[in-house]
Structures are given as structure tokens and as C-alpha cells.
Scaffold this motif. Structure first.
Motif, PDB file in Angstrom:
ATOM      1  N   ASN A  84       0.871  -1.162   0.000  1.00  0.00           N
ATOM      2  CA  ASN A  84       0.000   0.000   0.000  1.00  0.00           C
ATOM      3  C   ASN A  84       0.918   1.224   0.000  1.00  0.00           C
ATOM      4  O   ASN A  84       1.609   1.481   0.987  1.00  0.00           O
ATOM      5  CB  ASN A  84      -0.892  -0.001   1.246  1.00  0.00           C
ATOM      6  N   HIS A  86       0.465   4.276   0.463  1.00  0.00           N
ATOM      7  CA  HIS A  86       0.186   5.280   1.488  1.00  0.00           C
ATOM      8  C   HIS A  86       0.719   4.862   2.855  1.00  0.00           C
ATOM      9  O   HIS A  86       0.849   5.691   3.753  1.00  0.00           O
ATOM     10  CB  HIS A  86      -1.316   5.568   1.547  1.00  0.00           C
ATOM     11  N   GLU A  87       1.011   3.563   3.019  1.00  0.00           N
ATOM     12  CA  GLU A  87       1.534   3.063   4.287  1.00  0.00           C
ATOM     13  C   GLU A  87       2.933   2.462   4.145  1.00  0.00           C
ATOM     14  O   GLU A  87       3.467   1.915   5.095  1.00  0.00           O
ATOM     15  CB  GLU A  87       0.574   2.009   4.839  1.00  0.00           C
ATOM     16  N   PHE A  88       3.509   2.573   2.973  1.00  0.00           N
ATOM     17  CA  PHE A  88       4.779   1.908   2.666  1.00  0.00           C
ATOM     18  C   PHE A  88       5.900   2.295   3.628  1.00  0.00           C
ATOM     19  O   PHE A  88       6.712   1.467   4.000  1.00  0.00           O
ATOM     20  CB  PHE A  88       5.189   2.223   1.228  1.00  0.00           C
ATOM     21  N   TRP A  89       5.973   3.550   4.011  1.00  0.00           N
ATOM     22  CA  TRP A  89       7.063   4.032   4.861  1.00  0.00           C
ATOM     23  C   TRP A  89       6.676   4.088   6.336  1.00  0.00           C
ATOM     24  O   TRP A  89       7.446   4.582   7.155  1.00  0.00           O
ATOM     25  CB  TRP A  89       7.517   5.409   4.401  1.00  0.00           C
ATOM     26  N   SER A  90       5.471   3.574   6.692  1.00  0.00           N
ATOM     27  CA  SER A  90       5.057   3.716   8.085  1.00  0.00           C
ATOM     28  C   SER A  90       4.451   2.473   8.728  1.00  0.00           C
ATOM     29  O   SER A  90       4.558   2.306   9.930  1.00  0.00           O
ATOM     30  CB  SER A  90       4.049   4.865   8.204  1.00  0.00           C
ATOM     31  N   GLU A  91       3.800   1.603   7.987  1.00  0.00           N
ATOM     32  CA  GLU A  91       3.095   0.467   8.574  1.00  0.00           C
ATOM     33  C   GLU A  91       3.884  -0.831   8.409  1.00  0.00           C
ATOM     34  O   GLU A  91       4.475  -1.068   7.383  1.00  0.00           O
ATOM     35  CB  GLU A  91       1.724   0.295   7.912  1.00  0.00           C
ATOM     36  N   ASN A  92       3.835  -1.684   9.444  1.00  0.00           N
ATOM     37  CA  ASN A  92       4.447  -3.017   9.399  1.00  0.00           C
ATOM     38  C   ASN A  92       5.837  -2.955   8.770  1.00  0.00           C
ATOM     39  O   ASN A  92       6.138  -3.665   7.821  1.00  0.00           O
ATOM     40  CB  ASN A  92       3.556  -3.983   8.618  1.00  0.00           C
ATOM     41  N   LEU A  93       6.657  -2.145   9.316  1.00  0.00           N
ATOM     42  CA  LEU A  93       7.901  -1.778   8.669  1.00  0.00           C
ATOM     43  C   LEU A  93       9.106  -2.508   9.246  1.00  0.00           C
ATOM     44  O   LEU A  93       9.297  -2.525  10.461  1.00  0.00           O
ATOM     45  CB  LEU A  93       8.077  -0.269   8.866  1.00  0.00           C
ATOM     46  N   ASN A 116       4.650  12.324  -0.973  1.00  0.00           N
ATOM     47  CA  ASN A 116       5.633  11.238  -1.019  1.00  0.00           C
ATOM     48  C   ASN A 116       6.974  11.668  -0.437  1.00  0.00           C
ATOM     49  O   ASN A 116       7.652  10.892   0.238  1.00  0.00           O
ATOM     50  CB  ASN A 116       5.808  10.739  -2.450  1.00  0.00           C
ATOM     51  N   GLN A 119       6.604  11.665   3.340  1.00  0.00           N
ATOM     52  CA  GLN A 119       6.569  10.304   3.885  1.00  0.00           C
ATOM     53  C   GLN A 119       7.966   9.723   4.023  1.00  0.00           C
ATOM     54  O   GLN A 119       8.302   9.124   5.050  1.00  0.00           O
ATOM     55  CB  GLN A 119       5.716   9.398   3.000  1.00  0.00           C
ATOM     56  N   TYR A 123      10.042   8.823   7.609  1.00  0.00           N
ATOM     57  CA  TYR A 123      10.659   7.513   7.848  1.00  0.00           C
ATOM     58  C   TYR A 123      12.128   7.679   8.237  1.00  0.00           C
ATOM     59  O   TYR A 123      12.586   7.133   9.245  1.00  0.00           O
ATOM     60  CB  TYR A 123      10.507   6.655   6.591  1.00  0.00           C
TER      61      TYR A 123
END
Length: 174
Positions: A84, A86-93, A116, A119, A123
């Protein structure tokens, strides 16, 4: 859709290195000893996987320069793994080793403060324990919706409010 890594040529200590083609979505089998990396990118969502690939492949990276330019969009591109944007740099990382341990300086050329860009900077600042400096060189180009350098400067000021992992971080807005 077919995807893979294309050949990339870069220089390490004055010698050219080649990253071979192949389906390797997470990183190179053997890390490369790159201390200074220049990424010429638009920070488009189609480039996120490639940026992560390079960070993961350079565990000793000390200086990262992000040179933001116009996007070259390849309509046939398919990400090597589902994500995703929109969550690439923040979720389940899973945070890249260089970001937490060796990355000392980040230079961003052509900063406009687009989502972008923000974001990626969030990160890097949130996990960059070793970071000592962030230099944002704000773009002089007019935006497609009439944005001006002053608008970009206001966006750059937002970066000052981001959570920072490093206590020794200096941020310059140029």
C-alpha cells in the motif's frame, strides 16, 4: 505483469559496479559497500520498492542524496511485491540497517514538500538514530498548480515538526 530489477551502474571508490538483472525484490544477495548514494528520483510511488531495495542493499550507507526530478512513469511496471503506497514508509515496517545505524546525512535537492517526499523524510527522521544532518534544498520551479518557492518553504517548515530519533540532528532549509 512481469517485474524485475534492471541493470544499474554506479561507482564505488572510483570503480564502476553493476547490479545484475533478476527477480530480487528485497535486496541483493550480498550487500554492497556503498557509503555515498545519489538517487535521482521523482519519489513517485512506483519508485518506492526500488528505493527500499537500494537502502537494504547498502547497509553501510552514510550519506544519501535524493535528487528530485521529473517522473518517468512506466505504465507496464508492476511492483515486485504487494504494498500500500500510502503506508509503505510507516506500517508493518522492517527498517533498513543503514537507516538505524550508519546513515549520517541526507541531502534533498528539488524539495517541494509533496506527500511522497514528506513520507520518506518522516521515515528517515523517525528511525535515523545516527543522523547528524538533513539538508533540504527547496525547488525554484513553479508547480503545476501555481505553487511557488514560498509555498515549498512552508512545506519544508513542517519537516521541523517530525519526530526525530537522533538528538544530534541539524536540519537546514536552503
Amino acid at each position: 505483469m512481469k517485474s524485475g530489477i534492471n541493470i544499474v551502474l554506479f561507482y564505488v571508490d572510483g570503480h564502476s559496479q553493476i547490479v545484475p538483472s533478476g527477480n530480487e525484490p528485497l535486496g541483493l544477495e550480498a550487500p554492497i559497500d556503498v557509503r555515498y548514494l545519489i538517487l535521482k528520483t521523482a519519489l513517485h510511488i512506483n519508485e518506492f520498492c526500488g528505493i527500499r531495495f537500494m537502502l537494504r542493499s547498502c547497509p553501510r550507507l552514510e550519506i544519501l542524496t535524493i535528487d528530485i526530478g521529473p517522473a518517468n512513469i512506466f505504465l507496464e511496471y508492476g511492483a515486485p511485491y504487494p504494498f500500500n503506497p500510502h503506508e509503505f514508509w510507516s506500517e508493518n515496517l522492517l527498517v533498513e540497517e543503514c537507516v538505524t545505524t550508519t546513515l549520517k546525512a541526507v541531502n534533498v535537492k528539488g524539495f517541494k514538500g509533496m506527500m511522497n517526499e514528506l513520507q520518506v523524510l518522516k521515515y528517515l527522521l523517525h528511525f535515523g538514530h545516527a543522523m547528524e544532518e538533513l539538508n533540504l534544498c527547496v525547488s525554484n520551479e513553479a508547480g503545476s498548480n501555481g505553487e511557488t518557492r514560498e509555498f515549498y518553504m512552508e512545506r519544508a517548515q513542517q519537516v521541523l515538526q517530525f519526530n526525530k530519533a537522533s538528538r544530534n540532528l541539524s536540519i537546514a532549509i536552503l
